[in-house]
Design a protein around this motif. Structure first.
Motif, PDB file in Angstrom:
ATOM      1  N   MET A  22     -13.625  -9.495  14.352  1.00 38.53           N
ATOM      2  CA  MET A  22     -13.083  -8.276  13.440  1.00 38.53           C
ATOM      3  C   MET A  22     -14.014  -7.865  12.532  1.00 38.53           C
ATOM      4  O   MET A  22     -14.133  -6.684  12.365  1.00 38.53           O
ATOM      5  N   THR A  23     -14.852  -8.877  11.943  1.00 45.70           N
ATOM      6  CA  THR A  23     -15.736  -8.233  10.989  1.00 45.70           C
ATOM      7  C   THR A  23     -16.962  -7.429  11.555  1.00 45.70           C
ATOM      8  O   THR A  23     -16.997  -6.212  10.764  1.00 45.70           O
ATOM      9  N   ALA A  24     -17.122  -7.910  12.778  1.00 44.20           N
ATOM     10  CA  ALA A  24     -18.078  -6.993  13.614  1.00 44.20           C
ATOM     11  C   ALA A  24     -17.569  -5.507  13.710  1.00 44.20           C
ATOM     12  O   ALA A  24     -18.260  -4.647  13.546  1.00 44.20           O
ATOM     13  N   ARG A  25     -16.248  -5.670  13.883  1.00 41.48           N
ATOM     14  CA  ARG A  25     -15.561  -4.267  14.467  1.00 41.48           C
ATOM     15  C   ARG A  25     -15.645  -3.428  13.209  1.00 41.48           C
ATOM     16  O   ARG A  25     -15.822  -2.312  13.351  1.00 41.48           O
ATOM     17  N   ALA A  26     -15.101  -4.025  12.059  1.00 42.87           N
ATOM     18  CA  ALA A  26     -15.061  -3.255  10.828  1.00 42.87           C
ATOM     19  C   ALA A  26     -16.618  -2.701  10.405  1.00 42.87           C
ATOM     20  O   ALA A  26     -16.452  -1.601   9.877  1.00 42.87           O
ATOM     21  N   SER A  27     -17.490  -3.533  10.755  1.00 39.00           N
ATOM     22  CA  SER A  27     -18.898  -2.961  10.214  1.00 39.00           C
ATOM     23  C   SER A  27     -19.298  -1.871  11.174  1.00 39.00           C
ATOM     24  O   SER A  27     -19.848  -0.716  10.846  1.00 39.00           O
ATOM     25  N   ALA A  28     -18.694  -1.910  12.327  1.00 39.54           N
ATOM     26  CA  ALA A  28     -19.122  -0.941  13.428  1.00 39.54           C
ATOM     27  C   ALA A  28     -18.552   0.170  12.866  1.00 39.54           C
ATOM     28  O   ALA A  28     -19.321   1.549  12.957  1.00 39.54           O
ATOM     29  N   ILE A  29     -17.256   0.338  12.403  1.00 39.89           N
ATOM     30  CA  ILE A  29     -16.599   1.577  11.972  1.00 39.89           C
ATOM     31  C   ILE A  29     -17.211   2.004  10.722  1.00 39.89           C
ATOM     32  O   ILE A  29     -17.341   3.191  10.753  1.00 39.89           O
ATOM     33  N   ASP A  30     -17.760   1.086   9.713  1.00 38.33           N
ATOM     34  CA  ASP A  30     -18.323   1.528   8.691  1.00 38.33           C
ATOM     35  C   ASP A  30     -19.592   2.326   9.163  1.00 38.33           C
ATOM     36  O   ASP A  30     -19.912   3.355   8.614  1.00 38.33           O
ATOM     37  N   GLU A  31     -20.349   1.698  10.012  1.00 43.72           N
ATOM     38  CA  GLU A  31     -21.521   2.101  10.377  1.00 43.72           C
ATOM     39  C   GLU A  31     -21.569   3.477  10.860  1.00 43.72           C
ATOM     40  O   GLU A  31     -22.213   4.399  10.637  1.00 43.72           O
ATOM     41  N   LEU A  32     -20.356   3.452  11.942  1.00 45.41           N
ATOM     42  CA  LEU A  32     -20.273   5.020  12.535  1.00 45.41           C
ATOM     43  C   LEU A  32     -19.905   5.878  11.496  1.00 45.41           C
ATOM     44  O   LEU A  32     -20.326   7.193  11.612  1.00 45.41           O
ATOM     45  N   THR A  33     -19.103   5.873  10.524  1.00 45.96           N
ATOM     46  CA  THR A  33     -18.685   6.599   9.472  1.00 45.96           C
ATOM     47  C   THR A  33     -19.836   7.073   8.693  1.00 45.96           C
ATOM     48  O   THR A  33     -20.183   8.468   8.217  1.00 45.96           O
ATOM     49  N   THR A  34     -20.695   6.167   8.183  1.00 47.75           N
ATOM     50  CA  THR A  34     -21.933   6.566   7.386  1.00 47.75           C
ATOM     51  C   THR A  34     -22.883   7.151   8.168  1.00 47.75           C
ATOM     52  O   THR A  34     -23.474   8.294   7.591  1.00 47.75           O
ATOM     53  N   SER A  35     -23.190   6.801   9.430  1.00 45.86           N
ATOM     54  CA  SER A  35     -24.082   7.563  10.010  1.00 45.86           C
ATOM     55  C   SER A  35     -23.672   9.107  10.580  1.00 45.86           C
ATOM     56  O   SER A  35     -24.357   9.810  10.950  1.00 45.86           O
ATOM     57  N   GLY A  36     -22.441   9.294  10.479  1.00 43.61           N
ATOM     58  CA  GLY A  36     -21.773  10.742  10.704  1.00 43.61           C
ATOM     59  C   GLY A  36     -21.441  10.709  12.429  1.00 43.61           C
ATOM     60  O   GLY A  36     -20.827  11.839  12.614  1.00 43.61           O
ATOM     61  N   ALA A  37     -21.580   9.690  13.057  1.00 45.21           N
ATOM     62  CA  ALA A  37     -21.203   9.870  14.305  1.00 45.21           C
ATOM     63  C   ALA A  37     -19.538   9.937  14.427  1.00 45.21           C
ATOM     64  O   ALA A  37     -19.084  10.627  15.266  1.00 45.21           O
ATOM     65  N   LEU A  38     -18.876   9.110  13.575  1.00 41.15           N
ATOM     66  CA  LEU A  38     -17.514   9.502  13.333  1.00 41.15           C
ATOM     67  C   LEU A  38     -17.597  10.528  12.110  1.00 41.15           C
ATOM     68  O   LEU A  38     -17.374  10.042  11.018  1.00 41.15           O
ATOM     69  N   GLU A  39     -17.554  11.579  12.312  1.00 45.89           N
ATOM     70  CA  GLU A  39     -17.718  12.672  11.297  1.00 45.89           C
ATOM     71  C   GLU A  39     -16.580  12.414  10.075  1.00 45.89           C
ATOM     72  O   GLU A  39     -15.454  12.567  10.674  1.00 45.89           O
ATOM     73  N   ASP A  40     -16.915  12.128   9.144  1.00 47.61           N
ATOM     74  CA  ASP A  40     -15.885  11.973   7.928  1.00 47.61           C
ATOM     75  C   ASP A  40     -15.664  13.238   7.232  1.00 47.61           C
ATOM     76  O   ASP A  40     -16.212  13.782   6.473  1.00 47.61           O
ATOM     77  N   PHE A  41     -14.273  13.829   7.547  1.00 50.77           N
ATOM     78  CA  PHE A  41     -14.144  14.896   6.984  1.00 50.77           C
ATOM     79  C   PHE A  41     -13.694  14.806   5.461  1.00 50.77           C
ATOM     80  O   PHE A  41     -13.301  15.647   4.758  1.00 50.77           O
TER      81      PHE A  41
END
Lengths: 242, 96
Positions: free
Chosen positions: A181-200
């Protein structure tokens, strides 16, 4: 083919028989075993704390996603009001993606909650058995010369050893789940900060820029209208007073 | 006889329950062998239920060893393989 119950028994026995083999005389075995029980109790307590921490992190992430959803929703409305259906669509698509993530986060949080409950139950059982063992240990030591003592040492050690293996398994499973779960949470955080999951929700997004451009344009337009009408009124007055 | 449901506790069950448990156990072993996760989960749950519903729970402070040990009923296929084969899912007890 051996059944799962007998295999489980074998695995459990193999784990704690190692423990009993270590000491030479029965009194030493009892003390050594008791020491290990106390260590395991500490481990399970740490395990519970780790699960709680991981759960809090997921909950925080959930809250952030919730806020993003609300913001995206109002952004879609603003865009639509400004006649920009394309932007509204973008915001809603993003919202739908976030909703899915939120659902999976919710499931993960529930799973961690279950792990926590199991660990707490396991700690309670182990703690009660350790206390019973401590009492019995002293009794057995006092009656050591009796032949019965040997048998009772074996039984007490087996009974507690079984619980120790069970608790050990509960700790291991909770640890594995928490790490996942922690790995998944980090993955989401990372995607968000890298802009891959564009944070509106940050102020720097394209959607925000376009919306604020629309907003400022409409503010300029309305101020212009206001000024025009004021000037217009002035003109009318002039005309009325030749 | 005393049966432990792993992750849950120990129960005293009668011979009839124990017999039923053995039958389910054979099928569970087959499900594991066949890699049938759904069937394994169902059987483990039925085993745990049989013990829970028909057995009398032993108090936590009871130090009696169990005659049979039922694996946790929410064990995944991967976890089951790890538990019964290879390195083992149960960590070694704390070392000195």
């Amino acid at each position: 083919m051996a059944g799962l119950m007998s295999r489980a028994s074998m695995v459990v026995k193999a784990k704690f028989s190692k423990l009993l083999d270590r000491a030479e005389d029965p009194a030493e075995t009892l003390d050594y075993s008791y020491e290990k029980q106390l260590e395991l109790l500490q481990n399970v307590k740490r395990g519970i704390a780790d699960v709680v921490t991981a759960k809090k992190r997921l909950e925080l992430q959930e809250q952030q996603l919730q806020q993003s959803l609300v913001k995206l929703d109002s952004q879609a409305r603003e865009a639509l009001a400004a006649g920009r259906e394309d932007l509204a669509r973008q915001a809603l698509e993003r919202k739908s993606g976030l909703q899915q993530q939120l659902q999976s986060l919710d499931q993960q949080t529930q799973q961690l909650q279950q792990q926590q409950e199991k660990l707490v139950a396991s700690e309670k059982a182990l703690s009660a058995k350790v206390e019973a063992f401590r009492t019995q240990k002293e009794t057995i030591k006092a009656q050591y010369s009796a032949a019965e003592a040997q048998v009772r040492i074996g039984e007490a050690a087996t009974g507690i050893g079984e619980q120790m293996a069970d608790t050990g398994l509960a700790i291991q499973r909770a640890k594995d789940k928490t790490e996942q779960m922690t790995a998944r949470a980090s993955a989401i955080d990372e995607l968000t900060t890298s802009g891959a999951l564009e944070d509106f929700t940050t102020d720097q997004t394209q959607l925000d820029r376009e919306l604020s451009a629309i907003a400022s344009k409409s503010q300029v337009d309305s101020e212009l209208e206001q000024m025009k009408s004021e000037l217009g009124k002035g003109d009318e007055k002039k005309e009325l007073q030749p | 006889m005393i049966v432990r449901v792993m992750g849950e506790g120990q129960f005293e069950v009668d011979d009839e329950v124990a017999k039923g448990l053995n039958e389910l156990d054979e099928q569970a072993a087959e499900a594991l062998e066949a890699g049938d996760a759904e069937r394994l989960t169902e059987l483990l749950r039925r085993m745990a239920d049989a013990v829970r519903l028909n057995g009398a729970r032993l108090p936590d402070e009871d130090l009696s060893p169990s005659e049979a040990i039922v694996p946790p009923d929410d064990l995944s296929l991967d976890e089951a393989r790890e538990l019964f084969e290879g390195e083992g899912l149960i960590p070694d007890l704390p070392s000195v």
